[in-house]
Design a protein around this motif. Structure first.
Motif, short mmCIF file in Angstrom:
data_model
loop_
_atom_site.label_atom_id
_atom_site.label_comp_id
_atom_site.label_asym_id
_atom_site.label_seq_id
_atom_site.Cartn_x
_atom_site.Cartn_y
_atom_site.Cartn_z
N ILE A 1 1.17 5.28 1.65
CA ILE A 1 0.68 6.20 2.69
C ILE A 1 1.24 7.60 2.44
O ILE A 1 2.31 7.76 1.84
CB ILE A 1 1.06 5.73 4.11
CG1 ILE A 1 2.59 5.59 4.27
CG2 ILE A 1 0.37 4.40 4.44
CD1 ILE A 1 3.04 5.28 5.69
N ASP B 1 -2.37 -0.52 9.79
CA ASP B 1 -3.59 -0.01 9.17
C ASP B 1 -4.70 0.08 10.22
O ASP B 1 -4.49 -0.20 11.41
CB ASP B 1 -3.99 -0.85 7.95
CG ASP B 1 -4.57 -2.22 8.30
OD1 ASP B 1 -4.72 -2.54 9.51
OD2 ASP B 1 -4.88 -2.99 7.36
N ALA B 2 -5.89 0.48 9.78
CA ALA B 2 -7.00 0.71 10.71
C ALA B 2 -7.39 -0.54 11.48
O ALA B 2 -7.90 -0.47 12.60
CB ALA B 2 -8.21 1.24 9.94
N SER B 3 -7.11 -1.72 10.90
CA SER B 3 -7.47 -2.97 11.58
C SER B 3 -6.37 -3.47 12.50
O SER B 3 -6.52 -4.49 13.18
CB SER B 3 -7.78 -4.06 10.54
OG SER B 3 -6.57 -4.48 9.91
N GLY B 4 -5.23 -2.76 12.52
CA GLY B 4 -4.10 -3.17 13.36
C GLY B 4 -3.10 -4.07 12.65
O GLY B 4 -2.17 -4.57 13.27
N LYS B 5 -3.29 -4.28 11.36
CA LYS B 5 -2.38 -5.13 10.58
C LYS B 5 -1.01 -4.44 10.46
O LYS B 5 -0.92 -3.24 10.17
CB LYS B 5 -2.98 -5.37 9.20
CG LYS B 5 -2.25 -6.38 8.32
CD LYS B 5 -3.09 -6.60 7.06
CE LYS B 5 -2.44 -7.55 6.08
NZ LYS B 5 -3.28 -7.77 4.88
N HIS C 1 -1.51 8.54 6.49
CA HIS C 1 -2.84 8.10 6.07
C HIS C 1 -2.74 7.32 4.76
O HIS C 1 -1.97 7.69 3.87
CB HIS C 1 -3.78 9.31 5.87
CG HIS C 1 -3.99 10.09 7.13
ND1 HIS C 1 -3.88 11.47 7.19
CD2 HIS C 1 -4.27 9.68 8.39
CE1 HIS C 1 -4.11 11.88 8.43
NE2 HIS C 1 -4.34 10.80 9.17
N GLU C 2 -3.52 6.28 4.65
CA GLU C 2 -3.46 5.43 3.47
C GLU C 2 -4.03 6.15 2.25
O GLU C 2 -5.07 6.80 2.32
CB GLU C 2 -4.23 4.13 3.72
CG GLU C 2 -4.08 3.13 2.59
CD GLU C 2 -4.77 1.81 2.88
OE1 GLU C 2 -5.01 1.06 1.93
OE2 GLU C 2 -5.08 1.54 4.07
N ARG D 1 0.84 -1.21 0.00
CA ARG D 1 0.00 0.00 0.00
C ARG D 1 0.87 1.25 0.00
O ARG D 1 2.09 1.18 0.16
CB ARG D 1 -0.93 0.00 1.23
CG ARG D 1 -1.79 -1.27 1.34
CD ARG D 1 -2.79 -1.16 2.46
NE ARG D 1 -3.33 -2.46 2.83
CZ ARG D 1 -4.18 -2.66 3.83
NH1 ARG D 1 -4.61 -1.63 4.56
NH2 ARG D 1 -4.61 -3.88 4.12
N TRP E 1 4.22 0.38 10.28
CA TRP E 1 2.98 1.15 10.10
C TRP E 1 1.84 0.16 10.26
O TRP E 1 1.94 -0.99 9.80
CB TRP E 1 2.94 1.80 8.71
CG TRP E 1 1.65 2.52 8.43
CD1 TRP E 1 1.31 3.78 8.81
CD2 TRP E 1 0.53 2.03 7.66
NE1 TRP E 1 0.06 4.11 8.36
CE2 TRP E 1 -0.45 3.06 7.64
CE3 TRP E 1 0.26 0.84 6.99
CZ2 TRP E 1 -1.67 2.92 6.98
CZ3 TRP E 1 -0.95 0.69 6.33
CH2 TRP E 1 -1.91 1.73 6.33
#
Length: 512
Positions: A340, A383-387, A345-346, A338, A381
């Protein structure tokens, strides 16, 4: 042999090959070769010797030497004992080498005459030294080894155990120890079937064994029962002769080696028809050079983009995508790549306009930087899910087909008068001039603009273009905000052992 099982070990696969085909050649250097039967027996002796000396799973050894059959055997033998390996560069400074040995908590050093200067004379309190080459660098390997026929105690290797500790090349300052687990290396082995590794594979490696660049091809070759030909020091003609002699099928080269090979006047005279796959990684690989390799060198060309730290890989199968040579390919199976922005922010998938820092997640990720939790956190880093993702420090953009184009290292980006300038854009323009054999652009401080770009150019032999003429030509091609403040000819760009341009050294030259 089942490389598709959820987890296995390379040391066990060597034993299986030794049982099935003990006479097949596993390793070759410029002095000797070793069959799988002999390699398996030597690995047993090495593992038994480490256990005799009190080494337990998770402990570490250090190796600072030139690539050789003995070097490879010690690496593999340590793994059989569950012992991690810290392969260190003979080109380090003595102080840096000492810090890396201490950081890895290595309790024995395997070395050779090539590293004598950096290793230095023994001092009180030094860890034991074993000489891989029979030199005076330490106790001889043969006298250190347990007797012929020695068997190590069985070890149940776990995926989370450290496999090796790779120290970063130091292009960004103090080397950091990157801990890679057995599970990460097994993931590399599992993708090997896709690239034609097998018992008939002959892989030629001229990059050093302390580099992850080399190891990502070395271990799959051995895991699949192939032969590795180790070239201790690269030179273009010697490489071509070895490739023809051994009917080489696979190789890993960094872009500057491809550049030197393709430019060699004898390149087209050598029979390279045995090649199936050629790999590249570690440094920017320009599209024109890829095209030349595809045109003149048989077999597929595959570029890997990723980091020693892991966190995902992009793969460009250049022979299948000749229209994408300006990219580093698309995410490998199992890799989540991904982008950022500056604020972390992604950038949404499908956004082909905005560039961002590349981050990645995969099964092959470092545990962390050895004993540096703060540095580890900086590299992560979520993501929003904690990955968990690993930050690359590279800036890139995906195209509509999902192929990633890289612009530059984030730290190498030049901010001039508020505009972002990517040195790679300027380097591409300069490579378009007939006088330019090699080039690197760096940012240097400017009172007026904050930073301004400066170019270092290696001029083609026999070309008479002047610095001023080339500077004027380049600036006529570049946008107003991109224009070079200065251009200097240089005999050779400073590079690390695996071909990375040392831009820090170029910036220092500007100040002189």
């Amino acid at each position: 042999m089942n490389t598709m099982q959820e987890f296995g070990t390379i040391a066990q696969l060597v034993h299986e090959h030794a049982t099935q085909a003990p006479g097949r050649i596993a390793l070759v250097d410029n002095e000797r070769s070793l069959t799988y039967g002999a390699l398996d027996a030597l690995m047993d002796r090495i593992a038994a010797s480490l256990q005799r000396d009190g080494f337990k799973p998770g402990d570490a050894i250090a190796v600072c030497a030139t690539s050789s059959v003995n070097y490879a055997a010690v690496f593999l033998g340590a793994l059989r004992a569950g012992v991690a390996v810290a392969p260190l560069a003979p080109g380090s400074t003595p102080a840096s080498l000492s810090r890396m040995i201490e950081d890895a908590d290595a309790r024995i050093l395997f070395t050779d005459a090539s590293a004598a200067e950096v290793v230095g004379a023994p001092k009180d309190g030094d860890i034991p030294r074993v000489a891989l080459d029979g030199s005076a660098a330490g106790q001889s390997l043969e006298s250190w080894l347990a007797p012929v026929g020695a068997q190590p105690g069985a070890v149940e290797t776990q995926p989370s155990w450290p496999f090796n500790i790779i120290y970063s090349s130091g292009t960004t300052g103090e080397p950091k120890g990157i801990v890679q687990g057995h599970g990460m290396r097994w993931a590399h082995v599992q993708r090997g079937a896709k690239y034609g590794y097998g018992a008939d594979t002959v892989t030629l490696l001229s990059t050093p064994l302390y580099s992850n660049t080399t190891l990502v091809v070395f271990f799959p070759t051995i895991a699949f029962g192939g032969c590795v030909v180790l070239m201790p020091k690269f030179d273009a003609l010697g490489y071509l002769q070895l490739a023809e002699k051994h009917r080489v099928t696979h190789t890993m080269l960094v872009p500057v080696q491809y550049q030197r090979l393709m430019a060699h006047p004898r390149f087209d005279a050598h029979d390279l028809s045995s090649f199936r796959f050629k790999f590249s990684t570690s440094a920017p690989f320009n599209a024109a050079l890829k095209a030349d390799v595809l045109k003149r060198w048989p077999g597929g060309l595959i570029e890997f983009y990723g980091m020693t730290e892991g966190g995902g890989t992009c793969i460009l199968e250049a022979h299948l995508h000749p229209d994408k040579l300006h990219t580093v390919g698309s995410p490998a199976e199992g890799s989540d790549i991904r982008l950022i922005d500056e604020d972390g922010h992604e950038i949404p998938r499908g956004d082909t306009e905005r560039a961002g820092e590349v981050v990645g997640h995969s099964a092959g990720m470092m545990t962390g930087y050895h004993r540096q939790p703060a540095k580890t956190r900086e590299a992560e880093w979520f993501d929003a899910s904690g990955k968990r993702f690993i930050r690359t420090g590279d800036v890139g953009r995906f195209d509509a087909d999902g192929f990633l184009t890289l612009f530059d290292r984030k730290k190498d980006m030049i901010i001039s008068g508020g505009f972002n300038i990517y040195p790679s854009d300027l380097e591409t323009v300069l490579r378009g001039h007939v006088a330019v054999a090699d080039v690197a652009v760096v940012g240097v401080p400017s009172e007026q603009w904050g930073e301004t770009p400066v170019a270092f150019v290696v001029r083609r032999d026999g070309d008479g273009t002047t610095e001023d003429a080339l500077l004027q030509w380049a600036n006529a091609q570049l946008g107003k905000t991109q224009r070079l403040a200065r251009l200097s000819f240089i005999d050779e760009l400073p590079r690390s052992a695996i071909g990375k341009v040392l831009k820090r050294e170029l910036r220092e030259l500007v100040g002189h």
